[in-house]
Structures are given as structure tokens and as C-alpha cells.
Motif scaffolding. Sequence first.
Motif, PDB file in Angstrom:
ATOM      1  N   GLN A  90      -8.290   9.789  -2.267  1.00 41.95           N
ATOM      2  CA  GLN A  90      -7.241   9.620  -1.262  1.00 41.95           C
ATOM      3  C   GLN A  90      -7.653  10.226   0.069  1.00 41.95           C
ATOM      4  N   CYS A  98     -12.112   0.915  -3.458  1.00 41.95           N
ATOM      5  CA  CYS A  98     -11.878   1.313  -2.076  1.00 41.95           C
ATOM      6  C   CYS A  98     -12.797   2.462  -1.665  1.00 41.95           C
ATOM      7  N   ASN A 133       0.808  -1.224   0.000  1.00 41.78           N
ATOM      8  CA  ASN A 133       0.000   0.000   0.000  1.00 41.78           C
ATOM      9  C   ASN A 133       0.835   1.265   0.000  1.00 41.78           C
ATOM     10  N   THR A 134       2.035   1.207   0.551  1.00 43.48           N
ATOM     11  CA  THR A 134       2.856   2.414   0.684  1.00 43.48           C
ATOM     12  C   THR A 134       3.926   2.523  -0.389  1.00 43.48           C
ATOM     13  N   SER A 166      -0.050   0.800   7.558  1.00 44.27           N
ATOM     14  CA  SER A 166      -0.578   0.818   6.191  1.00 44.27           C
ATOM     15  C   SER A 166       0.140  -0.118   5.232  1.00 44.27           C
ATOM     16  N   PHE A 201       4.586   5.846  -2.006  1.00 44.71           N
ATOM     17  CA  PHE A 201       4.997   6.933  -1.123  1.00 44.71           C
ATOM     18  C   PHE A 201       6.413   6.741  -0.577  1.00 44.71           C
ATOM     19  N   SER A 228      -8.768  11.764  -8.044  1.00 48.02           N
ATOM     20  CA  SER A 228      -7.922  10.889  -7.231  1.00 48.02           C
ATOM     21  C   SER A 228      -7.618  11.513  -5.866  1.00 48.02           C
ATOM     22  N   LYS A 229      -7.451  12.841  -5.822  1.00 47.30           N
ATOM     23  CA  LYS A 229      -7.170  13.501  -4.538  1.00 47.30           C
ATOM     24  C   LYS A 229      -8.341  13.351  -3.570  1.00 47.30           C
ATOM     25  N   GLY A 240     -10.196   8.048   1.718  1.00 43.06           N
ATOM     26  CA  GLY A 240      -9.534   6.866   2.261  1.00 43.06           C
ATOM     27  C   GLY A 240      -8.870   7.158   3.594  1.00 43.06           C
ATOM     28  N   ILE A 241      -8.218   8.313   3.693  1.00 43.63           N
ATOM     29  CA  ILE A 241      -7.516   8.688   4.923  1.00 43.63           C
ATOM     30  C   ILE A 241      -8.479   8.869   6.081  1.00 43.63           C
TER      31      ILE A 241
END
Length: 374
Positions: A196, A261, A112-113, A134, A116, A192-193, A199-200
Motif C-alpha cells: 500500500q 500493482c 479503488n476506494t 482514485s 476505505f 500488504s502495508k 502504491g501511494i
Amino acid sequence: MERKHTDILYLNVFKGLMISFVVIGHAILLVLPNLSAISEKVFFMILAKFLIPSVFAFFSFFGYSQGTSRGKTSAKKFKKRFKNTFLTYILWASFAWIAFQLIGKGYDAICNTKGFTEGVFLPFNYLGTVFTFSISWQYYFIAVFLLAMIIMFMMRKIPVDHLKKWVQLFTVIQFVFYGVITAVLWGAAPESKTMQLLGIITYANPLSWLIPLFWGYYRGAVKKDIFGHFNKGFLIPLQIVFFILSVVEITILSDKWGAYCVMDHFTLLTLVNSILMMFLYKKIVERLLSMKAGWIKGGLDKMSTMGMYSIIPFYVHMPYQWFIFYFLNTTVLNVQNTILSFIIISVIGLLISYLAIIGIRRLPKKQKKLFLGI
């Protein structure tokens, strides 16, 4: 057949079925990027809405365990349990992180990371991957469990007759929270932002799981069956309606956002479907326990073992079921069919979960406690 809350076999089989559903549900996540045909999408959306409530049930069981022991939990015991749970998570997550560092491309597709932390100085990579809970899909639940442990410990002295009001309050909060998420998913432009951000604020947020956590906590505190009774004539038609609506919703939203998701757990229709599905799960378990066939009893013994040690499948099934499948598929199998891939991944996940339980049960007591977090 109505089972009592004190029936250990009933609870273990129930938990074993739920953790098996979690393992199978995560296999869906692993094949979702390869879905193309409409028939495949509909099949997996229907299956997902049947399996997703297993996570809801798992939080209920966790709350139930905390509720049954609320009067016995001292500050010292709480700190020890909290520390052990955290350290065991670090152990398992570190294994996963090391595996991701050592294996090649393709194997790390489910990290998942990855986007990043790739190329980041290894110590910072480790901290940013493991300590954010994560690295793999199931590990974020540990963050929620730890936060919930703190909250439920703080509530341990609230009189039992007041707990129901707290459950009612938490129910309203979760419905409002899911209502906001649902409105954004249906009304906002698919960027997408935004995805995200959603999701957070949903996945590692205890607000997302208030109802199952504190309903289970309340039922444990009052020493009653975890899910209680239901009226078949009223519940079954309602379940069918909300199940169909939630399948239609997730199909539309997944296409709109180009992702699965967020909308998997966190819409109002899914919330109602999850609540209603608890009673269907309960009926399935009771029916299985009432069957007399020898092969069914053998299966129930294994299911009970999975439930008794359900934390082990929780830690081991991902990402390792993907590692094994990817290796087999790139060297021997070369499976192209998505549904067949899903079945193979599910079987691998269940097998390594059960075998891990057998292995860890045989460890010396000290090592066994370390791997279990107790």
C-alpha cells in the motif's frame, strides 16, 4: 518510412494506438484476480509488458504537446486550461461515483476506494473518492497531468539549449527512484502495508513519469520527431533482452507479493523496456501507414479519430467496460474462460470509447468543450 513531427496523421494514429493499448491493458487488470493456471499468468505477463509502455508513450505525447506550445502559453491561458482540465475530471469522476452508489454488488468490485469509503457519510465519501483521483484506475493520471502542467509551465522560459540538461537530470532522478522501488520489491518481506505504501508513493507521483514527460517536452520545444531515430542492429537485440527480463521479473514479483500493482510500471527493467518499446511502437505505426489495403486505411481512420480525441477513451473506458461486461456475464454469457473474458472486456472498452467520441463530437461546441476539458 520516416515520418516528420508535423505529420498530424502520424501523431493521431500513434496516439490512437496507444490509447487502445491503454484500454486493453486495463482489461488485463479486470481479469487478474481470476488467473490460476501458470500458462494464463505467463500469457498476461507477456502481453502486459508489450502494452504497459503505452502509458509511457502517452506521457511523452502530453509533454510533447506542452513543449510545442511553450512559447504561446500565457499565465491566463494556462490557468484556463488547468481549470478546464480539473473541472472536466470532476465531471467524469462524479459520473463514476454516482454509478458506484447506484449499482449493486459485483459491479463495484473495481472501485479503488471501496474498502476505505464504504459506509462513510455520502458527502465525505464523495470528497474522499473523487478529490483523491482514485475512484478508477486511469483517473490518477489526471493528478499527474495537472502537476506536470504546473512544472512545465514554470519551465516555459528556460532556453531551449538548456532543456536537454534538465532532461538528463530528470532521467537520473527517475532511474534512482525506480531503483529504490525495485530494491524494496525484491528485498522486502511481502506485506500488504508495504504494498500500500509503495502504491501511494508511486502511482500519483510525478517522479514516476519524469523521463517521458520531459523527453516529450524537450522534443516538442526543439520541434523534432517525438521519438527520433534508432539503430536497428543495436536496438532490436537490446529490446528482446530487456523484454524477456521484464516479463520474468513481473512474473516472479507478482507471485511474491500476491499482487500485480506497483511492479507493473515501476521497476528498473520495466523502465528500460518502456523506453526501448517506444521505437517498436513507432515502427508499427510507420508500417501501418505504409500499407495500401482499403480495410487497413479504414481502420487507420478510426485509429486516427481515437488519437485525435484520446482524452475521451481515457475518461470513459473504465469503469464502464466492467459494468457492461459484468451485466452481460451475469445475465447472458456466463463466461468462465479468463482469456475470453479479457477479449470481451477489451472489445467493449474499445467500442464504448469510439462510440463516446462519435457522440461527444456531435454535441454543441460549449458542451463538447466541457466533456473534453478544453
